[in-house]
Scaffold this active site. Structure first.
Site, PDB file in Angstrom:
ATOM      1  N   TYR A  28      29.151 -19.501   8.791  1.00  0.00           N
ATOM      2  CA  TYR A  28      27.698 -19.710   8.763  1.00  0.00           C
ATOM      3  C   TYR A  28      26.980 -18.456   8.268  1.00  0.00           C
ATOM      4  O   TYR A  28      26.125 -18.521   7.382  1.00  0.00           O
ATOM      5  CB  TYR A  28      27.168 -20.086  10.145  1.00  0.00           C
ATOM      6  CG  TYR A  28      25.652 -20.086  10.172  1.00  0.00           C
ATOM      7  CD1 TYR A  28      24.940 -21.133   9.616  1.00  0.00           C
ATOM      8  CD2 TYR A  28      24.945 -18.990  10.667  1.00  0.00           C
ATOM      9  CE1 TYR A  28      23.550 -21.115   9.565  1.00  0.00           C
ATOM     10  CE2 TYR A  28      23.563 -18.962  10.628  1.00  0.00           C
ATOM     11  CZ  TYR A  28      22.870 -20.019  10.076  1.00  0.00           C
ATOM     12  OH  TYR A  28      21.502 -19.985  10.020  1.00  0.00           O
ATOM     13  N   THR A  82      17.249 -13.147   9.684  1.00  0.00           N
ATOM     14  CA  THR A  82      18.446 -13.984   9.723  1.00  0.00           C
ATOM     15  C   THR A  82      18.481 -14.710  11.061  1.00  0.00           C
ATOM     16  O   THR A  82      17.988 -14.194  12.070  1.00  0.00           O
ATOM     17  CB  THR A  82      19.733 -13.152   9.544  1.00  0.00           C
ATOM     18  OG1 THR A  82      19.716 -12.048  10.458  1.00  0.00           O
ATOM     19  CG2 THR A  82      19.851 -12.621   8.124  1.00  0.00           C
ATOM     20  N   LYS A 229       8.383 -14.489   0.507  1.00  0.00           N
ATOM     21  CA  LYS A 229       9.821 -14.267   0.318  1.00  0.00           C
ATOM     22  C   LYS A 229      10.427 -15.410  -0.491  1.00  0.00           C
ATOM     23  O   LYS A 229      10.136 -16.573  -0.249  1.00  0.00           O
ATOM     24  CB  LYS A 229      10.506 -14.190   1.685  1.00  0.00           C
ATOM     25  CG  LYS A 229      12.024 -14.068   1.656  1.00  0.00           C
ATOM     26  CD  LYS A 229      12.567 -14.004   3.075  1.00  0.00           C
ATOM     27  CE  LYS A 229      14.084 -13.867   3.111  1.00  0.00           C
ATOM     28  NZ  LYS A 229      14.764 -15.118   2.683  1.00  0.00           N
ATOM     29  N   HIS A 253      17.499 -16.017  -1.316  1.00  0.00           N
ATOM     30  CA  HIS A 253      17.953 -16.537  -0.021  1.00  0.00           C
ATOM     31  C   HIS A 253      19.419 -16.173   0.235  1.00  0.00           C
ATOM     32  O   HIS A 253      20.166 -16.924   0.884  1.00  0.00           O
ATOM     33  CB  HIS A 253      17.771 -18.058   0.050  1.00  0.00           C
ATOM     34  CG  HIS A 253      17.367 -18.556   1.402  1.00  0.00           C
ATOM     35  ND1 HIS A 253      16.098 -18.955   1.708  1.00  0.00           N
ATOM     36  CD2 HIS A 253      18.072 -18.713   2.548  1.00  0.00           C
ATOM     37  CE1 HIS A 253      16.030 -19.354   2.965  1.00  0.00           C
ATOM     38  NE2 HIS A 253      17.224 -19.207   3.506  1.00  0.00           N
ATOM     39  N   ARG A 256      22.084 -18.780  -0.588  1.00  0.00           N
ATOM     40  CA  ARG A 256      22.310 -19.894   0.331  1.00  0.00           C
ATOM     41  C   ARG A 256      21.515 -21.143  -0.038  1.00  0.00           C
ATOM     42  O   ARG A 256      21.654 -22.176   0.625  1.00  0.00           O
ATOM     43  CB  ARG A 256      21.951 -19.469   1.762  1.00  0.00           C
ATOM     44  CG  ARG A 256      22.863 -18.403   2.306  1.00  0.00           C
ATOM     45  CD  ARG A 256      22.307 -17.756   3.566  1.00  0.00           C
ATOM     46  NE  ARG A 256      22.342 -18.620   4.739  1.00  0.00           N
ATOM     47  CZ  ARG A 256      23.380 -18.729   5.552  1.00  0.00           C
ATOM     48  NH1 ARG A 256      24.499 -18.055   5.311  1.00  0.00           N
ATOM     49  NH2 ARG A 256      23.314 -19.497   6.631  1.00  0.00           N
ATOM     50  N   ASP A 284      15.836  -8.191  -1.517  1.00  0.00           N
ATOM     51  CA  ASP A 284      17.016  -8.375  -0.679  1.00  0.00           C
ATOM     52  C   ASP A 284      18.105  -9.046  -1.510  1.00  0.00           C
ATOM     53  O   ASP A 284      17.859  -9.528  -2.613  1.00  0.00           O
ATOM     54  CB  ASP A 284      16.700  -9.142   0.615  1.00  0.00           C
ATOM     55  CG  ASP A 284      16.493 -10.641   0.430  1.00  0.00           C
ATOM     56  OD1 ASP A 284      16.821 -11.201  -0.642  1.00  0.00           O
ATOM     57  OD2 ASP A 284      15.997 -11.280   1.371  1.00  0.00           O
ATOM     58  N   ARG A 288      24.644  -3.156  -0.286  1.00  0.00           N
ATOM     59  CA  ARG A 288      25.791  -2.751   0.539  1.00  0.00           C
ATOM     60  C   ARG A 288      26.046  -1.251   0.513  1.00  0.00           C
ATOM     61  O   ARG A 288      26.920  -0.764   1.225  1.00  0.00           O
ATOM     62  CB  ARG A 288      27.066  -3.471   0.059  1.00  0.00           C
ATOM     63  CG  ARG A 288      27.021  -4.993   0.167  1.00  0.00           C
ATOM     64  CD  ARG A 288      26.934  -5.473   1.589  1.00  0.00           C
ATOM     65  NE  ARG A 288      27.035  -6.928   1.693  1.00  0.00           N
ATOM     66  CZ  ARG A 288      25.987  -7.762   1.608  1.00  0.00           C
ATOM     67  NH1 ARG A 288      24.760  -7.260   1.417  1.00  0.00           N
ATOM     68  NH2 ARG A 288      26.158  -9.060   1.719  1.00  0.00           N
ATOM     69  N   GLY A 307      20.356  -8.214   5.320  1.00  0.00           N
ATOM     70  CA  GLY A 307      20.540  -9.320   6.253  1.00  0.00           C
ATOM     71  C   GLY A 307      21.942  -9.394   6.806  1.00  0.00           C
ATOM     72  O   GLY A 307      22.193  -9.052   7.964  1.00  0.00           O
ATOM     73  N   ARG A 308      22.904  -9.850   6.002  1.00  0.00           N
ATOM     74  CA  ARG A 308      24.263 -10.036   6.505  1.00  0.00           C
ATOM     75  C   ARG A 308      24.865  -8.772   7.114  1.00  0.00           C
ATOM     76  O   ARG A 308      25.508  -8.846   8.167  1.00  0.00           O
ATOM     77  CB  ARG A 308      25.166 -10.571   5.389  1.00  0.00           C
ATOM     78  CG  ARG A 308      24.910 -12.034   5.016  1.00  0.00           C
ATOM     79  CD  ARG A 308      25.909 -12.494   3.961  1.00  0.00           C
ATOM     80  NE  ARG A 308      25.742 -13.905   3.612  1.00  0.00           N
ATOM     81  CZ  ARG A 308      24.974 -14.350   2.621  1.00  0.00           C
ATOM     82  NH1 ARG A 308      24.276 -13.473   1.888  1.00  0.00           N
ATOM     83  NH2 ARG A 308      24.875 -15.635   2.359  1.00  0.00           N
TER      84      ARG A 308
END
Length: 362
Positions: A28, A82, A229, A253, A256, A284, A288, A307-308
């Site tokens: 997810y 998130t 956004k 997004h 996604r 965004d 990394r 986010g992630r």
């Protein structure tokens, strides 16, 4: 990797999450739409940009501080919205919020968070913390405005309006996994207690009838500045400015929603040119490394949102994991600034960034 092993790069947090979260929840958080082309491209695209450094400049003191909508922050990284942090760690959004507050950056709470506005606000410096609220045009009458009223009461600094999900994207791999499992875990959205849970029929997601007229209306209903956004098209950036947006967040997004979109770093310069200084621009997707932050700022972004990596860091060690990940990113940025000849964030926009396609293959 166990929680006792040290993470020294952002990719280490992801590897830990892959091994320690349930397969369902890791998919997810990590997955994207369809064949996940955009998801992968967001990260890969940064590699195609090269930094052309300056030398013999005084970088004995590097200052990463800047402002976001006038609010001072320690470095130009914000926490992206998130969902459902409670499924990454028992600290849930409290751990994320505390981690962000401890390093003095902005935390953006998702409307789909495990915990409520009040539960999160109580731990972020009282009513003086740096926090935004992500919102969407919901089908439930009045719910969005009630959440905005709560955000205003608890001194949130801005609203982040998600504009790129009139319907849900096709998250093929995650949906396939859910079908294989048969019974899926409960989501547990804090803001929807007392309401029927969101369903596959898009019951609570952004209305497919929403237009820029609703953005103008929303602007007239709140004292909070609005960041739109989901902007990747320069024409939409102009419409956002005309609707009264204080900022636009260049975002797909996280890959996604619609697959086969361009990486956000590839369209950032076009959006910056289109708004022409009339609002702040953020990015965004795929950030990394500290050099990624540097490249985004050199291309005109005021800040990046992550986010992630935040979710993975939360899964690693809760609040401490989030703080550790953010400090790694800050340290990498500071190092990249010094080595590129930038002593302050204000000097980064003058730094030359070159796409690899302009470099001959020697």
């Amino acid at each position: 990797m166990t929680s006792d092993e040290e993470c020294v790069r952002l990719s280490d947090f992801e590897e830990h999450a892959r091994k320690n979260l349930s397969k369902y929840w890791f998919e997810y958080f990590s997955g994207g739409a369809n064949e996940e082309i955009t998801l992968r491209e967001n990260i890969r695209a940064f590699r195609r940009y090269q930094i052309i450094p300056r030398v013999l400049r005084d970088v004995s003191k590097v200052n990463t501080r800047t402002t976001i909508l006038g609010h001072p922050v320690a470095f130009p990284v914000c926490i992206a919205p998130t969902a459902m942090h409670g499924h990454a760690h028992s600290d849930a959004e409290l751990g994320t919020a505390r981690g962000a507050s401890s390093v003095n950056i902005i935390y953006t709470q998702s409307i789909w968070s495990s915990l409520t506005i009040d539960e999160v606000s109580d731990v972020i410096g009282g009513d003086d913390g740096l926090r935004f609220l992500q919102i969407q045009f919901l089908f439930v009458d009045g719910l969005m405005m009630r959440l905005i009223a709560s955000a205003e009461k608890r001194n949130y600094k801005a609203l982040v309006l998600t504009a790129d999900d009139p319907i849900p994207g096709k998250r093929t791999y995650w949906n396939k996994l859910a079908q294989e499992m048969g019974t899926v875990p409960s989501y547990g959205f804090g803001h929807f207690v007392g309401h029927e849970s969101p369903s596959a029929e898009n019951k609570f997601l952004c209305s497919p009838t929403a237009t820029w007229d609703q953005v103008k209306w929303l602007k007239s209903q709140t004292r909070l500045p609005i960041i739109v956004k989901g902007i990747v098209n320069a024409r939409d950036a102009v419409l956002a400015v005309e609707a009264g947006a204080a900022g636009v967040l260049v975002s797909n997004h996280g890959g996604r929603q619609l697959d086969c979109m361009p990486a956000t770093i590839d369209v950032l310069a076009d959006v910056v040119k289109a708004v022409d200084g009339r609002c702040e621009v953020y990015l965004d997707g795929g950030v990394r490394h500290g050099t990624d932050v540097l490249k985004a700022l050199a291309s005109g972004a005021r800040s990046v949102f992550v986010g992630r990596p935040v979710v993975y860091a939360l899964a690693y060690k809760g609040e401490e994991g989030v703080r550790q990940m953010l400090n790694i990113l800050k340290d990498e940025l500071s190092c990249a600034m010094a080595l590129s000849g930038c002593a302050s964030v204000e000097e980064i926009p003058s730094l030359e960034i070159r796409h690899c396609s302009f470099v001959s293959n020697l």
